[in-house]
Design a protein around this motif. Structure first.
Motif, PDB file in Angstrom:
ATOM      1  N   VAL A  77      36.967  55.503  29.647  1.00  0.00           N
ATOM      2  CA  VAL A  77      37.618  56.708  29.792  1.00  0.00           C
ATOM      3  C   VAL A  77      38.895  56.800  29.489  1.00  0.00           C
ATOM      4  O   VAL A  77      40.168  56.391  29.723  1.00  0.00           O
ATOM      5  CB  VAL A  77      37.734  56.846  31.167  1.00  0.00           C
ATOM      6  N   ARG A  78      39.116  58.504  29.036  1.00  0.00           N
ATOM      7  CA  ARG A  78      40.333  59.286  28.398  1.00  0.00           C
ATOM      8  C   ARG A  78      41.188  59.661  29.125  1.00  0.00           C
ATOM      9  O   ARG A  78      40.122  60.807  29.390  1.00  0.00           O
ATOM     10  CB  ARG A  78      40.362  59.698  26.980  1.00  0.00           C
ATOM     11  N   VAL A  79      42.125  58.985  29.751  1.00  0.00           N
ATOM     12  CA  VAL A  79      42.308  60.219  30.887  1.00  0.00           C
ATOM     13  C   VAL A  79      43.073  61.307  30.440  1.00  0.00           C
ATOM     14  O   VAL A  79      43.706  60.935  29.283  1.00  0.00           O
ATOM     15  CB  VAL A  79      43.438  59.084  31.531  1.00  0.00           C
ATOM     16  N   PRO A  80      44.327  62.315  30.980  1.00  0.00           N
ATOM     17  CA  PRO A  80      44.038  63.315  31.554  1.00  0.00           C
ATOM     18  C   PRO A  80      45.700  62.533  30.227  1.00  0.00           C
ATOM     19  O   PRO A  80      46.315  63.591  28.968  1.00  0.00           O
ATOM     20  CB  PRO A  80      44.435  63.976  31.524  1.00  0.00           C
ATOM     21  N   GLY A  81      46.260  61.786  30.614  1.00  0.00           N
ATOM     22  CA  GLY A  81      47.855  61.760  30.568  1.00  0.00           C
ATOM     23  C   GLY A  81      48.407  59.835  31.233  1.00  0.00           C
ATOM     24  O   GLY A  81      47.720  59.296  31.639  1.00  0.00           O
ATOM     25  N   ILE A  82      49.751  60.055  30.855  1.00  0.00           N
ATOM     26  CA  ILE A  82      50.070  59.145  31.612  1.00  0.00           C
ATOM     27  C   ILE A  82      50.421  59.267  33.580  1.00  0.00           C
ATOM     28  O   ILE A  82      51.511  59.694  33.532  1.00  0.00           O
ATOM     29  CB  ILE A  82      51.697  57.885  30.747  1.00  0.00           C
ATOM     30  N   ASN A  83      49.925  58.856  33.991  1.00  0.00           N
ATOM     31  CA  ASN A  83      49.864  58.841  35.013  1.00  0.00           C
ATOM     32  C   ASN A  83      49.514  57.784  35.992  1.00  0.00           C
ATOM     33  O   ASN A  83      48.138  57.454  36.060  1.00  0.00           O
ATOM     34  CB  ASN A  83      48.905  60.075  36.015  1.00  0.00           C
ATOM     35  N   LYS A  84      49.900  57.259  36.218  1.00  0.00           N
ATOM     36  CA  LYS A  84      49.415  55.265  36.848  1.00  0.00           C
ATOM     37  C   LYS A  84      47.867  55.567  38.273  1.00  0.00           C
ATOM     38  O   LYS A  84      47.182  54.874  38.323  1.00  0.00           O
ATOM     39  CB  LYS A  84      50.548  55.642  37.871  1.00  0.00           C
ATOM     40  N   GLY A  88      44.478  54.188  37.476  1.00  0.00           N
ATOM     41  CA  GLY A  88      43.989  53.366  38.505  1.00  0.00           C
ATOM     42  C   GLY A  88      42.981  53.738  39.604  1.00  0.00           C
ATOM     43  O   GLY A  88      41.669  52.825  39.464  1.00  0.00           O
ATOM     44  N   ARG A  89      42.441  55.012  39.228  1.00  0.00           N
ATOM     45  CA  ARG A  89      41.666  55.921  40.418  1.00  0.00           C
ATOM     46  C   ARG A  89      39.884  55.285  38.805  1.00  0.00           C
ATOM     47  O   ARG A  89      39.249  55.012  39.965  1.00  0.00           O
ATOM     48  CB  ARG A  89      41.348  56.827  40.678  1.00  0.00           C
ATOM     49  N   VAL A  90      40.752  55.637  37.945  1.00  0.00           N
ATOM     50  CA  VAL A  90      39.403  55.289  36.531  1.00  0.00           C
ATOM     51  C   VAL A  90      39.187  54.319  36.941  1.00  0.00           C
ATOM     52  O   VAL A  90      38.187  54.015  36.751  1.00  0.00           O
ATOM     53  CB  VAL A  90      39.801  56.245  35.373  1.00  0.00           C
ATOM     54  N   LEU A  91      39.779  53.274  36.533  1.00  0.00           N
ATOM     55  CA  LEU A  91      39.653  51.440  36.908  1.00  0.00           C
ATOM     56  C   LEU A  91      38.739  51.196  37.863  1.00  0.00           C
ATOM     57  O   LEU A  91      37.314  50.541  37.478  1.00  0.00           O
ATOM     58  CB  LEU A  91      40.633  50.309  36.347  1.00  0.00           C
ATOM     59  N   GLU A  92      39.427  52.589  38.484  1.00  0.00           N
ATOM     60  CA  GLU A  92      38.653  51.515  40.323  1.00  0.00           C
ATOM     61  C   GLU A  92      36.943  52.059  40.437  1.00  0.00           C
ATOM     62  O   GLU A  92      36.233  51.420  41.296  1.00  0.00           O
ATOM     63  CB  GLU A  92      39.591  52.250  41.413  1.00  0.00           C
ATOM     64  N   GLY A  94      35.176  52.228  37.835  1.00  0.00           N
ATOM     65  CA  GLY A  94      34.181  51.084  37.148  1.00  0.00           C
ATOM     66  C   GLY A  94      34.260  51.299  36.104  1.00  0.00           C
ATOM     67  O   GLY A  94      33.502  50.208  35.429  1.00  0.00           O
ATOM     68  N   ALA A  95      35.114  52.216  35.534  1.00  0.00           N
ATOM     69  CA  ALA A  95      35.471  52.386  34.336  1.00  0.00           C
ATOM     70  C   ALA A  95      35.810  51.035  33.089  1.00  0.00           C
ATOM     71  O   ALA A  95      37.379  49.974  34.691  1.00  0.00           O
ATOM     72  CB  ALA A  95      36.301  52.948  33.719  1.00  0.00           C
ATOM     73  N   GLN A  96      35.325  49.723  32.561  1.00  0.00           N
ATOM     74  CA  GLN A  96      35.790  48.802  31.801  1.00  0.00           C
ATOM     75  C   GLN A  96      37.410  48.873  30.642  1.00  0.00           C
ATOM     76  O   GLN A  96      37.507  47.946  30.390  1.00  0.00           O
ATOM     77  CB  GLN A  96      34.480  48.569  30.850  1.00  0.00           C
ATOM     78  N   GLY A  97      37.331  50.181  30.710  1.00  0.00           N
ATOM     79  CA  GLY A  97      38.948  50.277  30.101  1.00  0.00           C
ATOM     80  C   GLY A  97      39.266  51.941  29.959  1.00  0.00           C
ATOM     81  O   GLY A  97      38.129  52.923  30.777  1.00  0.00           O
ATOM     82  N   VAL A  98      40.068  51.637  29.997  1.00  0.00           N
ATOM     83  CA  VAL A  98      41.111  52.994  30.032  1.00  0.00           C
ATOM     84  C   VAL A  98      41.503  53.521  28.505  1.00  0.00           C
ATOM     85  O   VAL A  98      42.860  52.605  27.920  1.00  0.00           O
ATOM     86  CB  VAL A  98      42.311  52.492  30.881  1.00  0.00           C
ATOM     87  N   ILE A  99      41.641  54.552  28.228  1.00  0.00           N
ATOM     88  CA  ILE A  99      42.206  54.973  26.591  1.00  0.00           C
ATOM     89  C   ILE A  99      43.450  55.999  27.334  1.00  0.00           C
ATOM     90  O   ILE A  99      43.352  57.457  27.569  1.00  0.00           O
ATOM     91  CB  ILE A  99      41.223  56.159  26.219  1.00  0.00           C
ATOM     92  N   VAL A 100      44.766  56.263  26.816  1.00  0.00           N
ATOM     93  CA  VAL A 100      45.954  56.793  27.308  1.00  0.00           C
ATOM     94  C   VAL A 100      46.142  57.312  26.230  1.00  0.00           C
ATOM     95  O   VAL A 100      46.864  56.749  24.960  1.00  0.00           O
ATOM     96  CB  VAL A 100      46.655  55.856  28.003  1.00  0.00           C
ATOM     97  N   PRO A 101      45.917  59.465  25.606  1.00  0.00           N
ATOM     98  CA  PRO A 101      46.260  59.788  24.919  1.00  0.00           C
ATOM     99  C   PRO A 101      47.410  59.909  24.216  1.00  0.00           C
ATOM    100  O   PRO A 101      48.963  59.488  25.671  1.00  0.00           O
ATOM    101  CB  PRO A 101      45.941  61.417  24.829  1.00  0.00           C
ATOM    102  N   GLY A 122      51.455  44.059  35.843  1.00  0.00           N
ATOM    103  CA  GLY A 122      51.565  44.826  36.352  1.00  0.00           C
ATOM    104  C   GLY A 122      51.124  45.353  37.396  1.00  0.00           C
ATOM    105  O   GLY A 122      52.119  43.927  38.549  1.00  0.00           O
ATOM    106  N   SER A 123      51.164  46.544  38.398  1.00  0.00           N
ATOM    107  CA  SER A 123      51.442  46.624  39.713  1.00  0.00           C
ATOM    108  C   SER A 123      49.765  47.318  40.098  1.00  0.00           C
ATOM    109  O   SER A 123      49.885  47.676  41.029  1.00  0.00           O
ATOM    110  CB  SER A 123      52.165  47.231  40.028  1.00  0.00           C
ATOM    111  N   ARG A 124      49.224  47.152  39.195  1.00  0.00           N
ATOM    112  CA  ARG A 124      47.305  47.288  40.026  1.00  0.00           C
ATOM    113  C   ARG A 124      47.432  46.698  41.038  1.00  0.00           C
ATOM    114  O   ARG A 124      47.050  45.652  41.243  1.00  0.00           O
ATOM    115  CB  ARG A 124      46.704  47.509  38.309  1.00  0.00           C
ATOM    116  N   SER A 125      46.686  48.087  41.749  1.00  0.00           N
ATOM    117  CA  SER A 125      46.103  47.458  43.550  1.00  0.00           C
ATOM    118  C   SER A 125      44.634  46.607  43.510  1.00  0.00           C
ATOM    119  O   SER A 125      43.513  47.108  42.479  1.00  0.00           O
ATOM    120  CB  SER A 125      46.269  48.634  44.268  1.00  0.00           C
ATOM    121  N   LEU A 126      44.701  45.787  44.083  1.00  0.00           N
ATOM    122  CA  LEU A 126      43.321  45.320  44.352  1.00  0.00           C
ATOM    123  C   LEU A 126      42.585  45.723  44.965  1.00  0.00           C
ATOM    124  O   LEU A 126      43.240  45.341  46.514  1.00  0.00           O
ATOM    125  CB  LEU A 126      44.245  43.991  44.528  1.00  0.00           C
TER     126      LEU A 126
END
Length: 262
Positions: A77-84, A88-92, A94-101, A122-126
């Motif tokens: 998933v390419r997110v719109p920008g750098i936003n923590k 986090g929500r995209v990965l949560e 079910g995305a298996q990868g994050v693409i940041v523009p 990192g500080s990703r929440s579990l």
């Protein structure tokens, strides 16, 4: 040890790590889970859901991601920008990868990794029972280790500044791939649409050399209209290529068919 079974393994990451080239399909139009089945039947390794340039909801991203994973197609998933929070929500979901523009420097790369990776990197929440574990529980440390392994973190290189800083960006532990966004890179160089301009080629060569030196993957984006040029960039060491979008495929086939019947 807790082990995520085959449905949650990141097959695209595994393919690139073993020296293969992963081919992705960009998704901007089709909101139904059928797009995952189409990608599978067509032979794509992964889906690249583009939230920067579409209006999909998080629920749509979740449904497509879960279906794609079950079919053996990696959902990126390419997110719109750098936003923590967004990362986090995209990965949560079910995305298996994050693409940041539009990653421009090391500090931004560190921010992306911090949002995408579990402690200590990192500080990703579990949330232990989630889509990636097929909602099974397990020891927290082991669940995070397996989910880390199944997560691909990608920073996009889309400007002259980003090319200049690409070594700093690639040096960040936890950043897996630098994906060159050729169209925006052309704009940054002041040569819009000139995909084979010498400055663009030089940029690819530079980023490819950085990736080789840093042990990171090189991604090729924006060259689906010029497959012969994309192949040149793959020969530089590219391990991922975006081969086109659902919108482009539909318009191309529809236009050709209409012309045929006219």
């Amino acid at each position: 040890m807790f082990n995520l079974e085959t449905p949650s393994k990141n097959l695209t990451k595994s393919k690139m790590d073993s020296g293969g080239v992963a081919v992705g399909m960009v998704v901007r139009l089709m909101r139904g889970v059928e797009i995952a089945a189409i990608a599978k039947s067509a032979g794509f390794d992964c889906l690249y859901i583009d939230l920067e340039h579409c209006s999909f909801s998080l629920e749509t991203v979740s449904q497509i991601s879960l279906t794609a994973t079950a079919l053996g197609v990696t959902p990126l998933v390419r997110v719109p920008g750098i936003n923590k929070t967004e990362i986090g929500r995209v990965l949560e979901t079910g995305a298996q990868g994050v693409i940041v523009p539009h990653v421009e420097n090391r500090a931004e790369a560190e921010e992306i990794v911090d949002a995408s990776r579990f402690p200590p990197r990192g500080s990703r929440s579990l949330l232990a029972t989630n889509a990636h574990t097929l909602f099974r529980g397990g020891p927290a440390a082991e669940v995070m280790e397996d989910m880390e392994e199944a997560t691909l973190v990608v920073g996009m290189i889309e400007s002259a500044i980003a090319v200049e800083n690409s070594d700093d960006i690639a040096s960040v532990d936890g950043m897996d791939m630098l994906l060159v966004g050729t169209n925006d890179l052309c704009n940054s160089f002041g040569v819009p649409g000139e995909l084979d301009h010498p400055r663009v080629r030089e940029a690819y060569e530079h980023v490819a050399a950085v990736c080789r030196a840093r042990g990171k993957h090189l991604g090729v984006g924006g060259l689906n209209s010029r497959p012969e040029l994309a192949k040149e960039m793959i020969r530089l060491g590219g391990r991922y290529v975006s081969a086109g979008s659902d919108t482009g495929f539909l318009m191309s086939a529809a236009t050709a068919t209409a012309r045929l019947f006219r």
